[in-house]
Design an enzyme around this catalytic site. Structure first.
Site, mmCIF file in Angstrom:
data_model
loop_
_atom_site.group_PDB
_atom_site.id
_atom_site.type_symbol
_atom_site.label_atom_id
_atom_site.label_comp_id
_atom_site.label_asym_id
_atom_site.label_seq_id
_atom_site.Cartn_x
_atom_site.Cartn_y
_atom_site.Cartn_z
ATOM 1 N N HIS A 223 0.680 -1.075 -0.027
ATOM 2 C CA HIS A 223 0.284 0.034 -0.048
ATOM 3 C C HIS A 223 0.934 1.467 -0.198
ATOM 4 C CE1 HIS A 223 -3.244 -2.741 0.475
ATOM 5 N NE2 HIS A 223 -2.926 -3.029 1.853
ATOM 6 N N CYS B 29 -6.933 -7.211 3.564
ATOM 7 C CA CYS B 29 -8.201 -7.287 4.449
ATOM 8 C C CYS B 29 -9.441 -7.571 3.651
ATOM 9 C CB CYS B 29 -8.369 -5.673 4.573
ATOM 10 S SG CYS B 29 -8.318 -4.462 3.369
#
Length: 442
Positions: A10, A42
């Protein structure tokens, strides 16, 4: 200007995109140990629970996409050593085993985190797996096809989401944690009680206040042994927590004791021209006015973006975080921000106060309405708001995003009580839920 980025999930992806946008003539080289980038871990539980049909949908970028921006993505390359003084790297091509040197003008460390794996007896048995990256996701999905008894160890967000997903697939599911409550870092007891009841009603075996001692089995895991009991398992997923993946810079940069790299508000490390972002770093934690290790994708993308803004000169400050997060467990929509009452009392010197309301989110004359439980945590001395939590059968989680701004701006309960929020019977009451809980605090 040559920029080397080490690691690309990320923070790394956000850094590369913004560096190329702000400095299109820069030479950007990415070194990544894996064969993929930009994977949203996630979403693994959603994939296991068949909410998402393919694991590949959890990627939001690719080496090819970053190449199109003008970056050189060198996948399956591991950086072995960094010479900060001479701005040089030693790199190994994991496909050919070739080791070579490279250099940089600016270095970006987006090294990420790695699951905590204690050295359990029997920990090398087959079917004891981790849940972090793309390959882990594929491994879990493949092994769960034949597994009947699944044990998830660790009842943080990832653990509880996996427990729900496995139960939804008809598995005999056990969720184990050493704490006495699930999600204890994020929610106070009156909220975790509700979530635990949801699991128990679905037949999930919630095992709390027990520490895993060892695993038993011949070649494949068959049992999980704790200090108080034993549980059948043909698949075990370890979700105990995460630690910064910073062995590469250990002893070379200023870090917390756990290895998290210390950065300033412009993402600069203790070495000149070396930046860091994401799960390998500390964050400024606004509610407690200190620095903490809080690995969240939201923090990572913000910090990576800031690297791209501040690469040449300090331009845009990091505003810190409230650790805002949300989760959906069966029909319950849950969110929190800032300090829980328990964490505030245990880790700060605040004179902690709290109030909780149970209130229908919109007028009772509407055809339908649902109750929400809202909690506000505050400092009795300064009156400043420190945290909040919400749970309901409908999605009211955005209230915690609003409360995150309230905490960041150091508002008091008096100010929140009188803050202007709209009223429309479809959506709320004349007193917003945030007004109402602050009024109760008064």
């Amino acid at each position: 200007m040559k920029v080397v980025v080490i690691g690309c999930t990320h923070a790394g992806t956000a850094a590369v995109v913004n560096i190329k946008e702000n400095y299109p003539n820069s030479e950007v080289v990415i070194y990544e140990k894996n064969n993929n980038v930009s994977f949203l871990s996630c979403g693994i539980a959603l994939n296991i629970g068949k909410v998402i049909d393919t694991t590949e949908k959890l990627f939001y970028s690719s080496p090819e996409a970053l190449n199109c921006l003008g970056a050189q993505t060198k996948m399956q390359h591991e950086v072995l050593n960094i010479d900060f003084k001479n701005k040089k790297l030693s790199v190994k091509n994991l496909l050919t085993n070739e080791v070579f040197e490279d250099n940089y003008d600016k270095l970006v460390l987006t090294l990420g985190s790695w699951p905590i794996v204690p050295k359990f007896e029997g920990g090398t048995l087959d079917n004891i797996v981790l849940c972090k990256n793309y390959n882990h996701a594929l491994n879990i999905i493949e092994k769960s096809k034949v597994a009947k008894n699944v044990v998830v160890i660790g009842a943080g967000y990832i653990g509880v989401e996996l427990a729900e997903a496995f139960e939804m697939q008809g598995k005999n599911t056990t969720l184990i944690d050493a704490e006495n409550r699930i999600m204890a870092k994020y929610l106070d007891k009156e909220f975790t009680d509700i979530a635990e009841t949801e699991f128990k009603n679905k037949g999930v075996n919630i095992v709390l206040g027990q520490k895993v001692q060892k695993f038993e089995g011949t070649n494949t895991v068959e049992k999980v042994i704790t200090d108080k009991g034993e549980y059948n398992a043909d698949l075990v997923v370890l979700c105990i927590g995460f630690t910064p993946n910073t062995k590469l810079v250990q002893g070379k940069l200023e870090t917390l004791p756990n290895g998290a790299i210390i950065i300033d508000e412009y993402m600069r490390t203790s070495e000149e021209d070396v930046f860091a972002a994401g799960d390998c770093c500390v964050v400024k934690y606004n509610p407690a006015k200190d620095t903490r290790y809080i690995p969240l994708a939201t923090n990572a993308v913000r910090m990576g973006t800031l690297v791209g803004k501040n690469l040449i000169k300090p331009t845009l400050k990091y505003m810190g975080t409230q650790g805002t997060s949300g989760i959906k467990i069966y029909n319950k929509c849950i969110a929190s921000t800032g300090l829980t009452e328990e964490v505030a009392k245990n880790t700060t010197n605040y004179n902690v106060g709290s109030v909780t309301i149970d209130e229908n989110y919109r007028p009772e004359f509407m055809p339908t309405f649902e109750e929400a439980k809202v909690k506000l945590v505050f400092d009795k001395d300064s009156r400043k708001i420190l945290g909040g939590q919400i749970i309901s059968n409908i999605d009211l989680t955005q209230y915690m995003n609003t409360l995150s701004v309230v905490i960041q701006n150091e508002m008091t309960i008096e100010e929140l009580a009188m803050t202007d929020f709209f009223f429309q019977p479809h959506f709320n009451k004349p007193w917003s839920l945030l007004n109402a809980v602050a009024l109760k605090a008064l």
